[in-house]
Design a protein around this motif. Structure first.
Motif, PDB file in Angstrom:
ATOM      1  N   LYS A 170     -13.893 -19.180  26.993  1.00 56.51           N
ATOM      2  CA  LYS A 170     -13.985 -18.004  26.147  1.00 56.51           C
ATOM      3  C   LYS A 170     -12.620 -17.334  25.993  1.00 56.51           C
ATOM      4  CE  LYS A 170     -16.568 -13.685  25.657  1.00 56.51           C
ATOM      5  NZ  LYS A 170     -17.608 -12.803  26.276  1.00 56.51           N
ATOM      6  N   GLN A 171     -11.889 -17.211  27.097  1.00 56.64           N
ATOM      7  CA  GLN A 171     -10.563 -16.602  27.032  1.00 56.64           C
ATOM      8  C   GLN A 171      -9.612 -17.464  26.208  1.00 56.64           C
ATOM      9  OE1 GLN A 171      -8.816 -16.016  30.857  1.00 56.64           O
ATOM     10  NE2 GLN A 171      -6.914 -15.128  30.060  1.00 56.64           N
ATOM     11  N   ALA A 207      -6.614 -18.382  21.241  1.00 53.31           N
ATOM     12  CA  ALA A 207      -6.337 -19.261  20.107  1.00 53.31           C
ATOM     13  C   ALA A 207      -6.537 -18.527  18.782  1.00 53.31           C
ATOM     14  CB  ALA A 207      -7.225 -20.493  20.181  1.00 53.31           C
ATOM     15  N   GLU A 208      -7.611 -17.706  18.694  1.00 55.63           N
ATOM     16  CA  GLU A 208      -7.839 -16.936  17.466  1.00 55.63           C
ATOM     17  C   GLU A 208      -6.721 -15.927  17.245  1.00 55.63           C
ATOM     18  OE1 GLU A 208     -11.653 -15.253  17.962  1.00 55.63           O
ATOM     19  OE2 GLU A 208     -12.751 -17.140  17.555  1.00 55.63           O
ATOM     20  N   GLU A 209      -6.281 -15.280  18.311  1.00 57.24           N
ATOM     21  CA  GLU A 209      -5.184 -14.320  18.175  1.00 57.24           C
ATOM     22  C   GLU A 209      -3.902 -15.013  17.733  1.00 57.24           C
ATOM     23  OE1 GLU A 209      -2.804 -10.989  20.911  1.00 57.24           O
ATOM     24  OE2 GLU A 209      -4.517 -12.116  21.709  1.00 57.24           O
ATOM     25  N   ALA A 210      -3.626 -16.154  18.298  1.00 57.27           N
ATOM     26  CA  ALA A 210      -2.432 -16.901  17.890  1.00 57.27           C
ATOM     27  C   ALA A 210      -2.535 -17.339  16.436  1.00 57.27           C
ATOM     28  CB  ALA A 210      -2.237 -18.099  18.802  1.00 57.27           C
ATOM     29  N   ALA A 211      -3.748 -17.734  15.993  1.00 57.60           N
ATOM     30  CA  ALA A 211      -3.922 -18.132  14.600  1.00 57.60           C
ATOM     31  C   ALA A 211      -3.717 -16.956  13.665  1.00 57.60           C
ATOM     32  CB  ALA A 211      -5.321 -18.724  14.417  1.00 57.60           C
ATOM     33  N   ALA A 212      -4.189 -15.771  14.080  1.00 56.48           N
ATOM     34  CA  ALA A 212      -3.981 -14.579  13.242  1.00 56.48           C
ATOM     35  C   ALA A 212      -2.489 -14.252  13.127  1.00 56.48           C
ATOM     36  CB  ALA A 212      -4.758 -13.394  13.826  1.00 56.48           C
TER      37      ALA A 212
END
Length: 450
Positions: A321-322, A327-332
């Motif tokens: 989950k972390q 990964a989502e934050e890095a993609a943003a």
């Protein structure tokens, strides 16, 4: 017996060992190895001499009188320090193949081989090339789909054993009849497979040692490709095949050890805890017991198995989950950087970046002229009027959208576009001044003439 020898198979280092050896009685049973296929038998012995391991013996087996080699003795008072009990021997046979082990107890040990026995056996072996030259033409003449491997002649001469290979059943009755008539002895035809062929005819393996099947290996079990893959051996057939053309038997020796070591290692893509933090298993090494783990975005690193702990289900779920949130934050962040790069590229190209007003740009604010109080859009410096009828005002092209469309078009112009328009107007203004001067000179000249 004249010409016989009395071997002393046990090398005695001092007088005390010699006395102990002389006080022992001869063994009552001996384990013997005999034949080209290295069969094993436990046979009774009634002689008075005390043979030792490796002694040549003359035995009577189910095939006849032949030469054998002593392996050990199985009685308590064997006369040799390397003797084993019958229970130990039977346990060894059970662990080495059980019913498949080529073992028998039918027969007897006649005597310790003498010099005459060894000479007779050598004379029988010298006949092999002649018999082979006789047999191969007969096989071709009878058109038998078989290949002769070797010929074994017994010490007593009452039997000759022919070893051959074939893909299917062979009707060799005519061949046996003609060989028996020619050799005047009993003929035995024995079909062997590829591994048994190596046991009969091979000598040394690529490792430099005697072929295992010829020296000690009795039960030739098949070897699977899985053993080669588990042991990380190369899959090149030339390197993993023995003299028989099959997978080497030594791949089975450590198969159980490799399997036990492999079970201790975590599987690939398993989440583990290391001294550098949690990570994912990429690969493992069985013999060295190393685990290759990727921790975060760092390069993969090998850790000993003792320094790695497999995460529990709850810990693994929290870690995934972390990792997903990161990964989502890095993609943003990457998307935001890409958007910024597109805006800068559009600004350098002279266009308006998507989603951004041109008037908010510092260049557009500095380049755009201030609007007059009466609401009429300023068009910059006014070009001098031309005296010629053809010198009309420039058309409302894309460069003059600010003049033709009014204030609404000024918001779409960038600072660079405004600077270009001003330069063009200055150039057009210079050309217009020259035209007026020429026209004035022409008028004055005409007046003077009048």
């Amino acid at each position: 017996m004249p010409g016989s020898i009395t071997p002393l198979p046990v090398m005695l280092e001092d007088e005390e060992d010699r006395k102990v050896y002389e006080n022992l009685e001869p063994p009552k049973s001996i384990v013997v190895r005999y034949g080209y296929q290295k069969m094993v038998a436990e046979l009774p012995y009634n002689g008075t001499m005390k043979p030792g391991c490796g002694s040549k013996l003359v035995i009577r087996s189910r095939r006849g009188i032949e030469m054998g080699e002593m392996l050990t003795s199985t009685c308590p008072n064997a006369g040799c320090g390397k003797s084993v009990s019958r229970k130990e021997m039977l346990q060894y046979i059970e662990n080495s193949g059980g019913k498949d082990y080529p073992f028998t107890n039918k027969g007897e040990v006649l005597r310790i081989a003498s010099a005459e026995d060894l000479t007779e056996q050598s004379r029988q072996d010298a006949r092999k090339p002649e018999i082979i030259r006789l047999t191969k033409p007969l096989i071709r003449e009878l058109e038998l789909d078989m290949r002769l491997v070797d010929v074994e002649l017994l010490l007593g001469g009452e039997r000759i054993v022919f070893y051959y290979t074939a893909e299917q059943w062979i009707d060799f009755r005519e061949l046996v009849k003609r060989l028996a008539a020619e050799l005047q002895t009993r003929i035995e035809m024995r079909q062997v497979n590829a591994r048994e062929e190596a046991r009969v005819a091979a000598d040394y393996e690529k490792c430099g040692q005697h072929c295992c099947c010829k020296q000690f290996l009795k039960v030739l079990k098949p070897v699977s490709m899985r053993s080669a893959k588990v042991q990380k051996a190369t899959l090149d057939p030339l390197k993993i095949s023995g003299r028989c053309g099959r997978l080497m038997c030594c791949l089975r020796y450590e198969d159980e050890t490799y399997e036990d070591l492999r079970k201790r290692l975590p599987h690939r893509k398993t989440l583990v805890e290391t001294q550098d933090g949690p990570g994912e298993v990429l690969d493992t090494q069985i013999l060295t017991q190393l685990v290759l783990v990727r921790v975060g975005h760092a390069p993969p690193q090998a850790y000993p198995l003792e320094e790695v702990r497999v995460l529990e289900k709850e810990e693994a779920a929290a870690f995934r989950k972390q990792a997903k949130a990161e990964a989502e934050e890095a993609a943003a962040r990457e998307t935001e950087r890409d958007e910024a790069r597109r805006r800068r590229a559009a600004s350098r190209a002279g266009g308006t970046p998507p989603g951004r007003d041109a008037t908010s740009s510092p260049q557009a604010q500095s380049a755009a002229p201030a609007a007059p109080a009466d609401g009429i859009a300023a068009a910059g410096p006014t070009a001098p009027e031309s005296d010629k009828p053809g010198d009309a005002a420039p058309p409302a092209s894309e460069d003059y959208r600010g003049q033709a469309d009014g204030p609404s078009d000024q918001t779409e112009a960038s600072g660079d576009a405004g600077a270009k328009r001003r330069r063009r107007r200055r150039r057009r203004g210079g050309r217009g001044g020259k035209g007026r001067g020429s026209a004035s000179e022409g008028g004055d000249g005409g007046g003077g003439g009048a």
